[in-house]
Write a protein that holds these residues in place. Structure first.
Motif, PDB file in Angstrom:
ATOM      1  N   LEU A  60      11.298  10.083  -3.283  1.00 54.35           N
ATOM      2  CA  LEU A  60      11.433   8.799  -3.949  1.00 54.35           C
ATOM      3  C   LEU A  60      12.215   9.008  -5.242  1.00 54.35           C
ATOM      4  N   ASP A  61      13.347   8.347  -5.373  1.00 55.25           N
ATOM      5  CA  ASP A  61      14.203   8.465  -6.546  1.00 55.25           C
ATOM      6  C   ASP A  61      14.622   7.067  -6.979  1.00 55.25           C
ATOM      7  N   SER A  93       9.620   3.952   1.707  1.00 51.90           N
ATOM      8  CA  SER A  93       8.282   3.653   2.243  1.00 51.90           C
ATOM      9  C   SER A  93       8.279   2.408   3.109  1.00 51.90           C
ATOM     10  N   SER A  94       9.318   2.240   3.912  1.00 56.82           N
ATOM     11  CA  SER A  94       9.418   1.064   4.771  1.00 56.82           C
ATOM     12  C   SER A  94       8.181   0.925   5.656  1.00 56.82           C
ATOM     13  N   PRO A  95       7.629  -0.282   5.756  1.00 53.17           N
ATOM     14  CA  PRO A  95       6.478  -0.484   6.636  1.00 53.17           C
ATOM     15  C   PRO A  95       6.863  -0.561   8.110  1.00 53.17           C
ATOM     16  N   VAL A  96       8.167  -0.655   8.402  1.00 54.87           N
ATOM     17  CA  VAL A  96       8.629  -0.772   9.782  1.00 54.87           C
ATOM     18  C   VAL A  96       9.091   0.596  10.273  1.00 54.87           C
ATOM     19  N   GLY A 131       0.814  -1.215   0.000  1.00 52.59           N
ATOM     20  CA  GLY A 131       0.000   0.000   0.000  1.00 52.59           C
ATOM     21  C   GLY A 131       0.842   1.256   0.000  1.00 52.59           C
ATOM     22  N   SER A 132       1.856   1.315   0.866  1.00 57.63           N
ATOM     23  CA  SER A 132       2.697   2.509   0.978  1.00 57.63           C
ATOM     24  C   SER A 132       3.524   2.735  -0.283  1.00 57.63           C
ATOM     25  N   ALA A 133       4.037   1.651  -0.877  1.00 57.39           N
ATOM     26  CA  ALA A 133       4.843   1.776  -2.093  1.00 57.39           C
ATOM     27  C   ALA A 133       4.003   2.293  -3.249  1.00 57.39           C
TER      28      ALA A 133
END
Length: 398
Positions: free
Chosen positions: A320-321, A271-274, A237-239
């Motif tokens: 984001l690159d 966009s790490s989920p942790v 989702g975050s990505a």
């Protein structure tokens, strides 16, 4: 995966946490008043994650302390909450049944599940990426891998989500007992009717005369189930949200879907989920990032802050690159506790993102980003929902 960190709440990340002049700072827990240390700099975080002077043996740390909680030991005493040699032994036994080769063999199944879920999306209209793909995909995969019957999966997924319900200790405690009881019964069933699922193999796995005890089996089953889908759900989702907010990057991947595997590393960094690694404490006094950590002090490693440290990720670490070399990110941790399921998470995210990009070329957010809600948890960060507008590609137009 929850452990005894519920007894020692993660301190809130201060606004100045990314001040690179202070990569490690003392913070005071609002509930216990105990002083701990928050690690936000990349170099210090990488050191902390692999430093044997920081123990993860929560049972030893909390021995004799009355937390007022009733978390089941299967949740508090997992492989994540242990040190060598116990951790080394458990990981070796699990690794024999959970290999990169097994994940490679599962890719056709992951693709099949992804396509089945996307086939249910309308050719044009609104869908919720979380409910309609990001959650059911990893749940289906990990439950299939472990051998959890299909009829039981919705309830198992609910218990798993409740283990991360920040601010609701009774709900977390109840979920821990429900999950442990279910896994105990499932293991007993597999002993009486052996199959070829991962959990069946864990029941019979041996290293010489060594094998997993009943408590270790239940604990590992709970850990693999929860860790095997929660973070992947949040990452997908975050990505996708990050890509939707940077259309040029998304367009580049759509033109060349073969770039998706490489792009995953920057997406994981960005966009790490942790948000914060699980609980650690100092077994001796030592210096970390220029700050002295006294023996016995709890230490929290802020993964997301470290992966946005400008000293390591310049220029513009918050951007984001996909051309950035993101090797060395900490989304899967570092050291002996590095995520065992990283190959599976990568495979699921790669297949899901590639399929969405190729099948729905005009994907866009259905609501402004500021209206999106995030789950109120501290260890992980994930969207409650990701509503998007879709239009399927035509046969001659991907």
């Amino acid at each position: 995966m929850k452990d005894d960190t519920q007894r020692e709440p993660t301190p809130e990340l201060p606004a100045e946490a990314r001040d690179t002049a202070c990569p490690v700072r003392a913070v005071r827990s609002g509930s216990s008043g105990r002083t701990g240390y928050l690690v936000t700099g990349y170099a210090a975080a990488r050191q902390a994650l692999g430093d044997p002077r920081l123990s993860k043996d929560t049972a030893a740390y909390f021995a004799g302390k009355d937390s007022g909680r009733r978390l089941h030991p299967a949740v508090t005493r997992t492989m994540l909450a242990s040190d060598p040699p116990h951790h080394t032994r458990l990981r070796a036994l699990v690794t024999r049944a959970f290999t990169t080769g097994a994940v490679t063999a599962m890719r056709p199944f992951i693709s099949q599940v992804t396509d089945t879920l996307l086939d249910r999306w309308p050719a044009q209209g609104q869908v919720d990426v979380v409910a309609d793909l990001a959650l059911p995909l990893p749940v289906t995969v990990i439950c299939g891998l472990l051998g959890v019957p299909e009829a039981d999966r919705p309830e198992v997924a609910r218990w798993s989500a409740e283990l991360f319900a920040a601010g609701r200790p009774e709900l977390i405690d109840d979920a821990s007992h429900a999950m442990a009881a279910y896994m105990t019964d499932l293991i007993a069933d597999k002993r009486s009717r052996p199959g070829d699922a991962l959990l069946d193999r864990l029941v019979s796995v041996r290293d010489g005369e060594d094998r997993l005890s009943e408590d270790e089996l239940v604990s590992l089953a709970v850990l693999l189930l929860v860790a095997g889908h929660e973070t992947t759900t949040h990452f997908i989702g975050s990505a996708l949200l990050a890509l939707l907010q940077q259309p040029s990057e998304m367009a580049g991947l759509r033109r060349d879907p073969g770039r998706v595997p490489g792009a995953l590393e920057e997406l994981l960094r960005h966009s790490s989920p942790v948000s914060t690694a699980t609980f650690r404490y100092a077994t001796e006094t030592f210096t970390l990032g220029g700050t002295e950590i006294p023996a016995g002090a709890p230490v929290q490693v802020a993964i997301k802050a470290a992966d946005h440290d400008p000293d390591r990720w310049s220029p513009c670490p918050g951007r984001l690159d996909l051309e950035r070399n993101a090797a060395g990110h900490l989304a899967f941790g570092h050291g002996i506790h590095r995520c065992l399921g990283a190959p599976l998470a990568r495979a699921e995210a790669e297949i899901a993102l590639r399929a969405i990009l190729t099948r729905f070329p005009e994907l866009r957010l259905a609501v402004p980003p500021e209206q999106l809600a995030w789950r109120p948890t501290r260890l992980v960060r994930g969207l409650v929902a990701l509503p998007v507008l879709v239009r399927a590609g035509s046969p001659d137009r991907p």
